[in-house]
Design an enzyme around this catalytic site. Structure first.
Site, PDB file in Angstrom:
ATOM      1  N   SER A 142      22.411 -41.799  -8.601  1.00  0.00           N
ATOM      2  CA  SER A 142      21.168 -41.121  -9.003  1.00  0.00           C
ATOM      3  C   SER A 142      21.410 -39.909  -9.893  1.00  0.00           C
ATOM      4  O   SER A 142      20.460 -39.255 -10.317  1.00  0.00           O
ATOM      5  CB  SER A 142      20.385 -40.671  -7.762  1.00  0.00           C
ATOM      6  OG  SER A 142      21.145 -39.741  -7.018  1.00  0.00           O
ATOM      7  N   GLY A 187       9.600 -40.611   3.461  1.00  0.00           N
ATOM      8  CA  GLY A 187       8.580 -41.514   3.984  1.00  0.00           C
ATOM      9  C   GLY A 187       8.111 -41.134   5.376  1.00  0.00           C
ATOM     10  O   GLY A 187       6.926 -41.231   5.700  1.00  0.00           O
ATOM     11  N   GLU A 214       0.822  -1.209   0.000  1.00  0.00           N
ATOM     12  CA  GLU A 214       0.000   0.000   0.000  1.00  0.00           C
ATOM     13  C   GLU A 214       0.859   1.263   0.000  1.00  0.00           C
ATOM     14  O   GLU A 214       0.500   2.272  -0.622  1.00  0.00           O
ATOM     15  CB  GLU A 214      -0.929   0.014   1.222  1.00  0.00           C
ATOM     16  CG  GLU A 214      -1.895  -1.164   1.289  1.00  0.00           C
ATOM     17  CD  GLU A 214      -1.366  -2.312   2.126  1.00  0.00           C
ATOM     18  OE1 GLU A 214      -2.145  -2.913   2.867  1.00  0.00           O
ATOM     19  OE2 GLU A 214      -0.136  -2.611   2.028  1.00  0.00           O
ATOM     20  N   LEU A 251      22.917 -27.109  -1.389  1.00  0.00           N
ATOM     21  CA  LEU A 251      21.514 -26.764  -1.131  1.00  0.00           C
ATOM     22  C   LEU A 251      21.275 -25.249  -1.165  1.00  0.00           C
ATOM     23  O   LEU A 251      20.505 -24.716  -0.376  1.00  0.00           O
ATOM     24  CB  LEU A 251      21.048 -27.350   0.210  1.00  0.00           C
ATOM     25  CG  LEU A 251      21.091 -28.882   0.288  1.00  0.00           C
ATOM     26  CD1 LEU A 251      20.802 -29.340   1.709  1.00  0.00           C
ATOM     27  CD2 LEU A 251      20.105 -29.516  -0.682  1.00  0.00           C
ATOM     28  N   TRP A 301      22.430 -38.314 -13.381  1.00  0.00           N
ATOM     29  CA  TRP A 301      21.226 -37.492 -13.116  1.00  0.00           C
ATOM     30  C   TRP A 301      20.018 -38.229 -13.683  1.00  0.00           C
ATOM     31  O   TRP A 301      20.033 -38.572 -14.859  1.00  0.00           O
ATOM     32  CB  TRP A 301      21.348 -36.125 -13.770  1.00  0.00           C
ATOM     33  CG  TRP A 301      22.460 -35.295 -13.237  1.00  0.00           C
ATOM     34  CD1 TRP A 301      23.696 -35.111 -13.770  1.00  0.00           C
ATOM     35  CD2 TRP A 301      22.413 -34.516 -12.037  1.00  0.00           C
ATOM     36  NE1 TRP A 301      24.431 -34.262 -12.992  1.00  0.00           N
ATOM     37  CE2 TRP A 301      23.667 -33.882 -11.911  1.00  0.00           C
ATOM     38  CE3 TRP A 301      21.450 -34.288 -11.057  1.00  0.00           C
ATOM     39  CZ2 TRP A 301      23.988 -33.044 -10.849  1.00  0.00           C
ATOM     40  CZ3 TRP A 301      21.763 -33.454 -10.021  1.00  0.00           C
ATOM     41  CH2 TRP A 301      23.010 -32.840  -9.913  1.00  0.00           C
TER      42      TRP A 301
END
Length: 374
Positions: free
Chosen positions: A172, A308, A56, A208, A174
């Site tokens: 894993s 999980g 505002e 990360l 990629w």
């Protein structure tokens, strides 16, 4: 309450403006505002950064004297309290605004209707509820923290067509494409915090962080990119402070079993001790603590065990799967470590909310049915 077609257009513009703050406003909500006089937009604004002016204020600055007698459209109830900035409700009163249309009330106990009351007491006409669901969609994390006292949790998984996240030997990289990995950077940048584990950090030498060079995103006022808080579950304090994680800018929270004591000091690191049992750290307690730390949105990047555990605890609000067109077989590692259900009714049910193509991959987004609007 009756709203005109123009009212809808102006509020839709305010919502569009609000979304521009999604990389920088946490722990504050994303808010947009439009000021209209004699059928013309005379002022626009959005909340850009926590500690800075609210939506505002920017709109009033742009409108100047034209705000007097105008109508203000705002996606969230104007604040009524003094924090790092003054109350927006009073700013609207002082500017001489004639009418305020609000998409939704602010669930923050410091506001919660008080902003509306300030406006009404000043003789300003107030209408509430225009495009409310769209406005709520701007701030799932802020609303979750205020209404449920827990962050809004998005669980990210990269998987094959047969739901596998790694080969049996653990490899894993990629599974997903470069396009999917770029999108993960975008999602990290919009998240207030990232949750992972010491196991993942050690296995992947993970940072990360948000890599600004990979993105064209909004930045902080000083030109830098806001780094999400990295929350790492390290029950037995296996991390030493020498890992790549600690060489990157941005705050880190190491969460550990309260039976262990911090083994090192680091300028970026805070330690949080939690209860734990044979199944691990108390995740419900963690979410309560993170909410008190004013964390709105939690982006989870971890292995099948934490994924999980969060799922079984009913803590996952949104599931995001980057699915690659490859099959890894039944010996490969599954997405989540879950119990052996005996009945379908034991499983949580989600609903698909979007399906996107990212290069060769699919980005599948689902939300827990209880989190969907009526």
């Amino acid at each position: 309450m009756s709203f005109t077609e123009l009212d809808h257009q102006y509020m839709a513009r305010a919502i569009e403006l609000a979304s521009k703050g999604r990389f920088t406003t946490a722990p504050n909500p994303n808010v947009g505002s439009v000021i209209v006089r004699d059928g013309e937009i005379v002022g626009e604004g959005y909340h850009r950064q926590a500690g800075g002016p609210h939506a505002e204020v920017f709109a009033l600055r742009q409108a100047g004297h034209l705000a007097s007698g105008a109508t203000c459209y705002v996606t969230l109830e104007p604040c009524s309290h003094y924090g790092r900035t003054g109350p927006c409700a009073l700013a609207l009163v002082n500017a001489g605004v004639k009418k305020v249309i609000v998409a939704m009330l602010d669930p923050n106990p410091l506001v919660a209707g008080r902003g509306i009351q300030i406006l009404k007491d000043a003789g300003i006409e107030v209408q509430v509820g225009l495009l409310e669901q769209q406005a709520r969609g701007l701030n799932p994390g802020f609303l979750s923290r205020m209404e449920r006292q827990t962050p809004y949790i998005r669980l990210k998984l990269a998987a094959s067509l047969d739901g596998r996240i790694a080969l049996a030997n653990g490899k894993s990289q990629w599974i997903s494409s470069a396009e999917s990995r770029s999108d993960v950077q975008l999602m990290r940048a919009q998240s207030h915090a990232i949750l992972s584990t010491a196991t993942t950090v050690l296995a992947d030498n993970a940072r990360l962080t948000v890599r600004a060079e990979d993105l064209a995103i909004s930045t902080l006022d000083d030109g830098s990119v806001r780094q999400p808080i990295r929350v790492i579950l390290d029950r037995c304090l296996k991390l030493t402070g020498q890992e790549l994680l600690f060489s990157q800018n941005g705050p880190i929270v190491l969460v550990h079993d309260k039976q262990f004591s911090a083994g090192f000091e680091h300028p970026l690191v805070r330690f949080i001790a939690l209860d734990a049992d044979e199944s691990g750290l108390n995740l419900n307690q963690l979410m309560s603590v993170l909410a008190k730390e004013q964390i709105n949105d939690l982006w989870v990047e971890a292995g099948a065990v934490l994924a999980g555990a969060l799922w079984q605890a009913g803590l996952v609000d949104e599931l995001i799967v980057y699915q690659a067109p490859v099959l890894l077989g039944d010996k490969a590692k599954a997405m989540l470590q879950l119990p052996d259900y005996q009945e379908l009714c034991q499983a949580q049910h989600f609903a698909w909310t979007s399906v996107e193509t990212l290069g060769p991959d699919l980005k599948l987004t689902a939300r827990l049915k209880s989190c969907l609007p009526e």
